[in-house]
Design a protein around this motif. Structure first.
Motif, PDB file in Angstrom:
ATOM      1  N   GLU A 133       0.816  -1.221   0.000  1.00 15.02           N
ATOM      2  CA  GLU A 133       0.000   0.000   0.000  1.00 15.02           C
ATOM      3  C   GLU A 133       0.846   1.266   0.000  1.00 15.02           C
ATOM      4  O   GLU A 133       0.522   2.241  -0.686  1.00 15.02           O
ATOM      5  CB  GLU A 133      -0.937  -0.009   1.211  1.00 15.02           C
ATOM      6  N   ALA A 134       1.944   1.265   0.739  1.00 13.54           N
ATOM      7  CA  ALA A 134       2.770   2.466   0.816  1.00 13.54           C
ATOM      8  C   ALA A 134       3.407   2.823  -0.517  1.00 13.54           C
ATOM      9  O   ALA A 134       3.733   3.993  -0.763  1.00 13.54           O
ATOM     10  CB  ALA A 134       3.863   2.276   1.872  1.00 13.54           C
ATOM     11  N   ASP A 135       3.580   1.832  -1.392  1.00 19.11           N
ATOM     12  CA  ASP A 135       4.222   2.067  -2.687  1.00 19.11           C
ATOM     13  C   ASP A 135       3.228   2.308  -3.822  1.00 19.11           C
ATOM     14  O   ASP A 135       3.640   2.576  -4.952  1.00 19.11           O
ATOM     15  CB  ASP A 135       5.094   0.859  -3.065  1.00 19.11           C
ATOM     16  N   ARG A 136       1.951   2.211  -3.543  1.00 15.77           N
ATOM     17  CA  ARG A 136       0.967   2.311  -4.628  1.00 15.77           C
ATOM     18  C   ARG A 136       0.912   3.679  -5.295  1.00 15.77           C
ATOM     19  O   ARG A 136       0.736   3.746  -6.515  1.00 15.77           O
ATOM     20  CB  ARG A 136      -0.420   1.903  -4.113  1.00 15.77           C
ATOM     21  N   PRO A 137       1.052   4.793  -4.563  1.00 13.85           N
ATOM     22  CA  PRO A 137       1.068   6.077  -5.289  1.00 13.85           C
ATOM     23  C   PRO A 137       2.162   6.125  -6.351  1.00 13.85           C
ATOM     24  O   PRO A 137       1.933   6.599  -7.472  1.00 13.85           O
ATOM     25  CB  PRO A 137       1.306   7.110  -4.177  1.00 13.85           C
ATOM     26  N   ARG A 138       3.350   5.614  -6.030  1.00 11.09           N
ATOM     27  CA  ARG A 138       4.427   5.575  -7.039  1.00 11.09           C
ATOM     28  C   ARG A 138       4.071   4.649  -8.190  1.00 11.09           C
ATOM     29  O   ARG A 138       4.305   4.963  -9.361  1.00 11.09           O
ATOM     30  CB  ARG A 138       5.729   5.092  -6.395  1.00 11.09           C
ATOM     31  N   ALA A 139       3.490   3.490  -7.847  1.00 11.24           N
ATOM     32  CA  ALA A 139       3.138   2.524  -8.890  1.00 11.24           C
ATOM     33  C   ALA A 139       2.088   3.092  -9.830  1.00 11.24           C
ATOM     34  O   ALA A 139       2.183   2.941 -11.061  1.00 11.24           O
ATOM     35  CB  ALA A 139       2.632   1.229  -8.250  1.00 11.24           C
ATOM     36  N   PHE A 140       1.076   3.754  -9.284  1.00 12.91           N
ATOM     37  CA  PHE A 140       0.033   4.328 -10.131  1.00 12.91           C
ATOM     38  C   PHE A 140       0.577   5.461 -10.990  1.00 12.91           C
ATOM     39  O   PHE A 140       0.157   5.653 -12.133  1.00 12.91           O
ATOM     40  CB  PHE A 140      -1.130   4.833  -9.274  1.00 12.91           C
ATOM     41  N   ASN A 141       1.497   6.219 -10.427  1.00  6.83           N
ATOM     42  CA  ASN A 141       2.110   7.293 -11.204  1.00  6.83           C
ATOM     43  C   ASN A 141       2.912   6.718 -12.375  1.00  6.83           C
ATOM     44  O   ASN A 141       2.859   7.229 -13.506  1.00  6.83           O
ATOM     45  CB  ASN A 141       3.013   8.134 -10.304  1.00  6.83           C
ATOM     46  N   LEU A 142       3.642   5.633 -12.120  1.00  7.79           N
ATOM     47  CA  LEU A 142       4.410   4.976 -13.181  1.00  7.79           C
ATOM     48  C   LEU A 142       3.486   4.345 -14.219  1.00  7.79           C
ATOM     49  O   LEU A 142       3.792   4.335 -15.415  1.00  7.79           O
ATOM     50  CB  LEU A 142       5.321   3.902 -12.574  1.00  7.79           C
ATOM     51  N   GLU A 143       2.366   3.822 -13.760  1.00 13.16           N
ATOM     52  CA  GLU A 143       1.391   3.253 -14.705  1.00 13.16           C
ATOM     53  C   GLU A 143       0.871   4.322 -15.660  1.00 13.16           C
ATOM     54  O   GLU A 143       0.811   4.127 -16.876  1.00 13.16           O
ATOM     55  CB  GLU A 143       0.233   2.624 -13.918  1.00 13.16           C
ATOM     56  N   TYR A 144       0.522   5.485 -15.098  1.00 11.75           N
ATOM     57  CA  TYR A 144       0.023   6.570 -15.951  1.00 11.75           C
ATOM     58  C   TYR A 144       1.120   7.080 -16.876  1.00 11.75           C
ATOM     59  O   TYR A 144       0.875   7.409 -18.040  1.00 11.75           O
ATOM     60  CB  TYR A 144      -0.498   7.699 -15.066  1.00 11.75           C
ATOM     61  N   TRP A 145       2.341   7.104 -16.377  1.00 13.29           N
ATOM     62  CA  TRP A 145       3.479   7.525 -17.201  1.00 13.29           C
ATOM     63  C   TRP A 145       3.660   6.569 -18.378  1.00 13.29           C
ATOM     64  O   TRP A 145       3.887   6.990 -19.506  1.00 13.29           O
ATOM     65  CB  TRP A 145       4.725   7.561 -16.326  1.00 13.29           C
ATOM     66  N   ALA A 146       3.536   5.262 -18.117  1.00 12.30           N
ATOM     67  CA  ALA A 146       3.676   4.271 -19.192  1.00 12.30           C
ATOM     68  C   ALA A 146       2.571   4.418 -20.230  1.00 12.30           C
ATOM     69  O   ALA A 146       2.815   4.301 -21.442  1.00 12.30           O
ATOM     70  CB  ALA A 146       3.654   2.861 -18.607  1.00 12.30           C
ATOM     71  N   LEU A 147       1.354   4.670 -19.772  1.00 13.39           N
ATOM     72  CA  LEU A 147       0.250   4.856 -20.712  1.00 13.39           C
ATOM     73  C   LEU A 147       0.544   6.007 -21.667  1.00 13.39           C
ATOM     74  O   LEU A 147       0.261   5.922 -22.872  1.00 13.39           O
ATOM     75  CB  LEU A 147      -1.053   5.126 -19.952  1.00 13.39           C
ATOM     76  N   ASN A 148       1.111   7.064 -21.144  1.00  9.14           N
ATOM     77  CA  ASN A 148       1.356   8.226 -21.984  1.00  9.14           C
ATOM     78  C   ASN A 148       2.625   8.110 -22.810  1.00  9.14           C
ATOM     79  O   ASN A 148       2.698   8.674 -23.901  1.00  9.14           O
ATOM     80  CB  ASN A 148       1.362   9.483 -21.114  1.00  9.14           C
ATOM     81  N   LEU A 149       3.608   7.378 -22.298  1.00  6.06           N
ATOM     82  CA  LEU A 149       4.757   7.075 -23.143  1.00  6.06           C
ATOM     83  C   LEU A 149       4.291   6.269 -24.355  1.00  6.06           C
ATOM     84  O   LEU A 149       4.689   6.550 -25.496  1.00  6.06           O
ATOM     85  CB  LEU A 149       5.796   6.283 -22.347  1.00  6.06           C
ATOM     86  N   GLY A 150       3.429   5.292 -24.115  1.00  9.18           N
ATOM     87  CA  GLY A 150       2.869   4.528 -25.225  1.00  9.18           C
ATOM     88  C   GLY A 150       2.045   5.386 -26.162  1.00  9.18           C
ATOM     89  O   GLY A 150       2.115   5.234 -27.390  1.00  9.18           O
TER      90      GLY A 150
END
Length: 405
Positions: A133-150
């Motif tokens: 849970e403590a790492d989820r904000p970073r994970a979600f941010n990276l997920e959104y970053w990947a979506l936009n890189l794509g």
């Protein structure tokens, strides 16, 4: 630089990165949705209002697919749902590549919406399963970053492909999906084992959670505004004499801004109330799209894209974080599926209504979109404090491990 990268991406589980990579691949090859409106109007001769209705079929299919995915994600598991969805996506994209009749294209667009909406709930549920849970904000941010890189990759390549061959868009999209499928088969284990006996409400419980439904409703308003870019904006740009490559540049600019700046967002919004961040993000997005009422040249579209992109960057982490917080572990798939309904619903509402308003009201269409977003921003400020009190009470209650439909 190493410290900064470690603070953003360090320590996350390997399964997260395989899921992340598959998402990046499918988004980088996700040409079709970006150019459906241009394909229908320029290549198949459909007027804007008919094109809007046909693209609306994508949203209708997506709503059904999102709900199906949520149930399958909790009952079959995340991995099987992903494999089924990717297989169906490859078949549907190849069928669209070689179909010419508008009624058949409309039906296949509906099927495409169904199968392309299925991976989302399973992917996010799997990420929540494996990321602390403590790492989820970073994970979600990276997920959104990947979506936009794509998206940046897709926007750049698709603009060139569309001017050469629309058929190639469908074929390459199918090939990218096949690569993501192979990665899941090879590297992604099942992250959730449903209990053999189930209890506690299933979808009925999700639909009775008024705090979650209020949050989802506000996300829908935001999504309707954001969905103007892949559905109505290319038609408006064509009316201004701008071709597919110009549209690709606008989409690529937004994605590139996110690629350059998204990893700085968590530090920028850390400690700030999530509902205030969402209100600011929604207002910036609304103003960016509302400004298109005065657009007529490429440079104006590019400037407006800076405004709405800033809003989307700020909105991504708190949106995903609130959704994860509201969902009990045993109902993650179903909560994700209802939340993901906002995107296919917006994919239906934005073109179905937007094609009509653009055709009959002209530039006033963009003022309406902007006003809708500003209303959502105000509602975030009203709903946020009550939701936070509810979350505090929910954390104090034990949660059962099993569910039923």
């Amino acid at each position: 630089m190493r410290r900064w990268l470690a603070s953003n991406a360090g320590g996350l589980p390997g399964t997260f990165w395989y899921l992340w990579t598959g998402m990046l691949i499918t988004r980088a090859g996700g040409f079709v949705v970006l150019f459906l409106s241009l394909y229908l109007t320029a290549d198949r001769g459909a007027p804007p209002s008919l094109a809007g209705l046909l693209i609306g079929a994508y949203g209708v299919g997506g709503m059904a697919g999102s709900l199906v995915s949520g149930v399958l994600t909790d009952r079959w598991g995340r991995r099987r749902t992903l494999i089924t969805a990717y297989l169906a996506m490859v078949a549907t994209l190849l069928a669209l590549a070689f179909t010419t009749a508008l009624p058949a294209i409309g039906a296949l667009i509906g099927v495409l919406g169904l199968v392309q909406s299925m991976p989302g709930p399973a992917l996010i549920a799997a990420m929540v399963d494996v990321v602390p849970e403590a790492d989820r904000p970073r994970a979600f941010n990276l997920e959104y970053w990947a979506l936009n890189l794509g998206t940046a990759i897709a926007s750049f390549l698709a603009g060139q492909l569309a001017e050469a061959s629309y058929t190639a868009l469908f074929v390459v999209d199918a090939a990218a999906t096949a690569v993501a499928l192979a990665l899941v088969l090879w590297k992604v284990p099942e992250t959730f084992r449903p209990a053999p006996r189930s209890a506690h409400g299933g979808l009925r419980r999700v639909l009775a959670d008024r705090h979650f439904l209020a949050f989802t409703g506000l996300t829908l308003l935001f999504a309707v505004v954001v969905t103007q870019a892949p559905t109505i904006m290319p038609i408006a740009m064509a009316q201004d004499g701008l071709g597919p490559s110009a549209y690709g540049r606008v989409m690529a600019l937004g994605a590139l801004l996110i690629i350059a700046g998204q990893l700085f967002v968590p530090a920028l919004i850390a400690g700030r109330p999530k509902h205030r961040v969402l209100a600011l993000a929604t207002a910036l997005t609304a103003l960016g799209y509302g400004a298109l009422a005065f657009a007529g040249h490429l440079w104006f579209y590019l400037l407006a894209a800076i405004g709405w992109t800033a809003g989307q960057m700020l909105a991504a982490p708190p949106n995903a974080q609130i959704n994860a917080e509201l969902a009990p572990p045993a109902l993650r798939g179903r909560y994700q599926s209802v939340f993901y309904l906002t995107f296919p619903a917006a994919a239906f509402l934005a073109p179905a209504a937007g094609g009509f308003t653009l055709e009959h009201l002209g530039d006033a269409h963009w003022l309406i979109a902007g006003a809708l977003g500003l209303a959502a921003a105000g509602l975030h400020l009203l709903a946020g404090p009550r939701r936070e009190r509810y979350l505090s009470a929910m954390r104090a209650r034990p949660e059962p491990d099993t569910v039923r439909l």
